[in-house]
Design a protein around this motif. Structure first.
Motif, PDB file in Angstrom:
ATOM      1  N   THR A 100      -0.982  -4.432 -15.698  1.00  0.00           N
ATOM      2  CA  THR A 100      -1.594  -5.626 -15.124  1.00  0.00           C
ATOM      3  C   THR A 100      -1.645  -5.454 -13.605  1.00  0.00           C
ATOM      4  OG1 THR A 100      -0.609  -6.919 -16.905  1.00  0.00           O
ATOM      5  CG2 THR A 100      -1.492  -8.140 -15.030  1.00  0.00           C
ATOM      6  N   THR A 101      -2.824  -5.698 -13.021  1.00  0.00           N
ATOM      7  CA  THR A 101      -3.060  -5.300 -11.630  1.00  0.00           C
ATOM      8  C   THR A 101      -3.725  -6.406 -10.815  1.00  0.00           C
ATOM      9  OG1 THR A 101      -3.313  -2.984 -12.321  1.00  0.00           O
ATOM     10  CG2 THR A 101      -4.204  -3.575 -10.166  1.00  0.00           C
ATOM     11  N   TYR A 102      -3.244  -6.579  -9.584  1.00  0.00           N
ATOM     12  CA  TYR A 102      -3.887  -7.450  -8.590  1.00  0.00           C
ATOM     13  C   TYR A 102      -4.509  -6.540  -7.539  1.00  0.00           C
ATOM     14  CZ  TYR A 102      -4.327 -10.727  -4.645  1.00  0.00           C
ATOM     15  OH  TYR A 102      -4.796 -11.481  -3.599  1.00  0.00           O
ATOM     16  N   VAL A 103      -5.775  -6.772  -7.217  1.00  0.00           N
ATOM     17  CA  VAL A 103      -6.478  -5.935  -6.246  1.00  0.00           C
ATOM     18  C   VAL A 103      -6.487  -6.620  -4.883  1.00  0.00           C
ATOM     19  CG1 VAL A 103      -8.645  -4.780  -5.669  1.00  0.00           C
ATOM     20  CG2 VAL A 103      -7.922  -4.937  -8.062  1.00  0.00           C
ATOM     21  N   TYR A 104      -5.851  -5.969  -3.915  1.00  0.00           N
ATOM     22  CA  TYR A 104      -5.808  -6.461  -2.535  1.00  0.00           C
ATOM     23  C   TYR A 104      -6.941  -5.802  -1.758  1.00  0.00           C
ATOM     24  CZ  TYR A 104      -4.013  -7.231   2.224  1.00  0.00           C
ATOM     25  OH  TYR A 104      -3.866  -7.596   3.546  1.00  0.00           O
ATOM     26  N   ALA A 148       3.224  -1.257  -5.466  1.00  0.00           N
ATOM     27  CA  ALA A 148       2.023  -1.283  -4.627  1.00  0.00           C
ATOM     28  C   ALA A 148       1.621   0.154  -4.307  1.00  0.00           C
ATOM     29  CB  ALA A 148       2.282  -2.063  -3.343  1.00  0.00           C
ATOM     30  N   LYS A 149       0.329   0.444  -4.445  1.00  0.00           N
ATOM     31  CA  LYS A 149      -0.148   1.808  -4.188  1.00  0.00           C
ATOM     32  C   LYS A 149      -1.629   1.781  -3.849  1.00  0.00           C
ATOM     33  CE  LYS A 149      -0.938   2.714  -9.123  1.00  0.00           C
ATOM     34  NZ  LYS A 149      -0.521   3.518 -10.292  1.00  0.00           N
ATOM     35  N   THR A 150      -2.084   2.857  -3.258  1.00  0.00           N
ATOM     36  CA  THR A 150      -3.479   2.952  -2.856  1.00  0.00           C
ATOM     37  C   THR A 150      -4.416   3.009  -4.059  1.00  0.00           C
ATOM     38  OG1 THR A 150      -5.089   4.279  -1.629  1.00  0.00           O
ATOM     39  CG2 THR A 150      -3.326   5.471  -2.727  1.00  0.00           C
ATOM     40  N   ALA A 151      -5.634   2.513  -3.857  1.00  0.00           N
ATOM     41  CA  ALA A 151      -6.685   2.683  -4.860  1.00  0.00           C
ATOM     42  C   ALA A 151      -7.554   3.887  -4.524  1.00  0.00           C
ATOM     43  CB  ALA A 151      -7.555   1.428  -4.941  1.00  0.00           C
ATOM     44  N   LYS A 198      -9.243  -0.692  -0.966  1.00  0.00           N
ATOM     45  CA  LYS A 198      -8.411  -1.625  -1.716  1.00  0.00           C
ATOM     46  C   LYS A 198      -7.014  -1.048  -1.937  1.00  0.00           C
ATOM     47  CE  LYS A 198     -12.538  -3.369  -4.028  1.00  0.00           C
ATOM     48  NZ  LYS A 198     -13.294  -3.475  -5.290  1.00  0.00           N
ATOM     49  N   PHE A 199      -6.050  -1.946  -2.060  1.00  0.00           N
ATOM     50  CA  PHE A 199      -4.675  -1.563  -2.372  1.00  0.00           C
ATOM     51  C   PHE A 199      -4.283  -2.315  -3.635  1.00  0.00           C
ATOM     52  CE2 PHE A 199      -0.386  -0.141  -1.059  1.00  0.00           C
ATOM     53  CZ  PHE A 199      -0.740   1.066  -0.468  1.00  0.00           C
ATOM     54  N   LEU A 200      -3.575  -1.635  -4.527  1.00  0.00           N
ATOM     55  CA  LEU A 200      -3.257  -2.216  -5.826  1.00  0.00           C
ATOM     56  C   LEU A 200      -1.815  -2.703  -5.877  1.00  0.00           C
ATOM     57  CD1 LEU A 200      -4.963   0.440  -8.115  1.00  0.00           C
ATOM     58  CD2 LEU A 200      -5.966  -1.600  -7.083  1.00  0.00           C
ATOM     59  N   ILE A 201      -1.640  -3.904  -6.380  1.00  0.00           N
ATOM     60  CA  ILE A 201      -0.307  -4.464  -6.599  1.00  0.00           C
ATOM     61  C   ILE A 201      -0.176  -4.678  -8.105  1.00  0.00           C
ATOM     62  CG2 ILE A 201       1.249  -6.372  -6.075  1.00  0.00           C
ATOM     63  CD1 ILE A 201      -0.582  -6.727  -3.496  1.00  0.00           C
ATOM     64  N   MET A 243       4.305  -4.647   4.838  1.00  0.00           N
ATOM     65  CA  MET A 243       3.644  -3.367   4.592  1.00  0.00           C
ATOM     66  C   MET A 243       2.124  -3.517   4.669  1.00  0.00           C
ATOM     67  SD  MET A 243       1.758  -1.493   2.222  1.00  0.00           S
ATOM     68  CE  MET A 243       2.021  -2.261   0.623  1.00  0.00           C
ATOM     69  N   LEU A 244       1.588  -4.576   4.069  1.00  0.00           N
ATOM     70  CA  LEU A 244       0.141  -4.783   4.072  1.00  0.00           C
ATOM     71  C   LEU A 244      -0.386  -5.031   5.483  1.00  0.00           C
ATOM     72  CD1 LEU A 244      -0.187  -6.964   0.846  1.00  0.00           C
ATOM     73  CD2 LEU A 244      -0.918  -4.587   1.127  1.00  0.00           C
ATOM     74  N   ASN A 245       0.383  -5.722   6.304  1.00  0.00           N
ATOM     75  CA  ASN A 245      -0.018  -5.938   7.701  1.00  0.00           C
ATOM     76  C   ASN A 245      -0.081  -4.613   8.457  1.00  0.00           C
ATOM     77  OD1 ASN A 245      -0.252  -8.720   7.441  1.00  0.00           O
ATOM     78  ND2 ASN A 245       1.863  -9.122   8.077  1.00  0.00           N
ATOM     79  N   ASN A 246       0.902  -3.744   8.224  1.00  0.00           N
ATOM     80  CA  ASN A 246       0.887  -2.417   8.859  1.00  0.00           C
ATOM     81  C   ASN A 246      -0.286  -1.584   8.356  1.00  0.00           C
ATOM     82  OD1 ASN A 246       3.199  -2.849  10.407  1.00  0.00           O
ATOM     83  ND2 ASN A 246       4.568  -2.136   8.783  1.00  0.00           N
ATOM     84  N   LEU A 247      -0.536  -1.671   7.059  1.00  0.00           N
ATOM     85  CA  LEU A 247      -1.651  -0.938   6.453  1.00  0.00           C
ATOM     86  C   LEU A 247      -2.979  -1.358   7.077  1.00  0.00           C
ATOM     87  CD1 LEU A 247      -2.722   0.914   4.079  1.00  0.00           C
ATOM     88  CD2 LEU A 247      -2.899  -1.201   2.747  1.00  0.00           C
TER      89      LEU A 247
END
Length: 404
Positions: free
Chosen positions: A138-142, A160-163, A203-206, A191-195
């Motif tokens: 199950t995935t949330y797309v940031y 959390a990891k890269t798409a 996109k980044f996947l959670i 982490m997302l703010n730094n990214l």
């Protein structure tokens, strides 16, 4: 050392264990020497008798890589069929994006760019899995650069990891890791703010964190021929993964096994999209619902690909038979020999693997000599190279003491 002249020449990009696994596979099958282009000198490659290593500054830059590949292409034009293999997602993407320019000189055993963009981006991969009823986490797309509410349908902890692995390779930000695990929202937000301040803009996947350790992971390697038919599959049970931040998730110990359900799901995916060449899937068994969930597809042979060759099914032979000799394959070959692939000492594996049945399998492999350590190749162990090979091997004790 005597080599056999072949009508083809492997050109391998990189100088890590992936590159040496390819060098060794070509030598084992064809008694030949490979050409390795690398950005830096690595002793496991530079001290090898089985390859010529050309070190080229900034090789990861597209313009530098293409310029040097064109030089190699013209050097061997009319003399050899050149097979180019990339040992990193960024190399493979550059090769695919420049197929038209490189194809007059090289056999490029990778899919075309439209399909690459359709499946290698993990969010797109999951869309296809959903359509084909293939289990996935199950995935949330940031979405980087946009407002994101971070409202999930699952609880912490999360992964959390890269798409987009190729783009992420070039991104730099504090605390960068291949894969993150978060217990609550605050460090995830940080982490997302730094990214967001880095060069990464996809996109980044959670994801829902599937319970269980490394021993619940599986790795599947398949080969699809020029007609898009899956002709080979080799499933491995990952016993232990790399725990260091920059390489987390890379299998370091694998034992071969068979599972028709996993293989059939992979075949369904590959033949649906019209895939050609080697593919590599990461999969994890979820004890909560009893499903093997597909994490991602890699469009090249992975870092641990020697688990296939080491079990008696040489990876590069599939490429050569298909692209050099245009062999017609019959049916599906499934690797069926149980061998333990490892790049870490026995004591480390047994320290982390707790399942008693699996421990028995590991001990039996050691007792019967069914061990595949890709860097330990008897005919290529000069004193100097042997020092670096075994130093790297036993350095794993220090590494796993630090990253438990």
């Amino acid at each position: 050392m005597q080599f056999t002249e072949q009508p083809f020449l492997p050109v391998i990009l990189g100088a890590d264990i992936t590159a040496y696994s390819h060098v060794r596979a070509f030598h084992e099958e064809y008694n030949m020497k490979s050409l390795v282009l690398s950005q830096k000198q690595a002793k496991i490659i530079s001290e090898s008798k089985l390859c010529e290593n050309r070190v080229i500054d900034n090789l990861e830059r597209e313009d530098v890589l293409i310029e040097n590949l064109m030089k190699v292409g013209k050097e061997f034009e009319g003399k050899k069929k050149l097979i180019v293999l990339g040992c990193g997602d960024w190399y493979v993407r550059i090769l695919i994006e420049n197929k038209e320019k490189l194809s007059p000189y090289f056999l490029i055993p990778y899919i075309d760019e439209p399909l690459l963009n359709k499946i290698v981006l993990k969010d797109k991969f999951y869309e296809i899995c959903e359509k084909l009823d293939i289990p996935y986490p199950t995935t949330y797309v940031y979405n980087c650069g946009e407002e994101n509410d971070l409202n999930f349908t699952f609880d912490y902890p999360v992964i959390a990891k890269t798409a987009n692995s190729a783009m992420y390779h070039y991104a730099e930000f504090p605390g960068k890791k291949k894969v993150f695990r978060f217990q609550n929202e605050e460090p995830l937000r940080e982490m997302l703010n730094n990214l967001e301040k880095s060069s990464y803009n996809y996109k980044f996947l959670i994801q829902d964190c599937i319970p269980g350790g490394d021993e619940f992971m599986r790795v599947l390697t398949c080969y699809s021929d020029q007609n898009g038919k899956v002709v080979f599959a080799s499933l491995g049970h990952s016993l232990l993964e790399d725990h260091s931040p920059g390489a987390i998730g890379n299998p370091v110990a694998i034992i071969n096994e068979q599972n028709p359900e996993i293989i059939n799901n992979a075949i369904k995916f590959l033949e649906y999209v019209g895939y050609k060449g080697f593919s590599n899937f990461d999969i994890k068994y979820d004890t909560r619902d009893g499903k093997n969930k597909f994490f991602e597809i890699n469009v090249r042979l992975g870092r641990s690909n020697f688990y296939v060759t080491g079990s008696g099914f040489n990876t590069v032979k599939w490429i050569v038979d298909d692209l050099v000799y245009n062999k017609k394959f019959e049916g599906l070959t499934i690797a069926d020999k149980e061998v333990l692939f490892t790049v870490v000492p026995k004591q480390i594996i047994l320290h982390f693997v707790k399942d008693e049945e699996t421990r028995k399998k590991i001990k039996k492999c050691y007792k019967e000599g069914r061990i595949a350590y890709p860097l330990n190749y008897k005919c290529d162990m000069s004193p100097k190279r042997a020092f670096y090979v075994w130093a790297s091997f036993f350095n794993q004790f220090r590494k796993y003491a630090k990253y438990k």
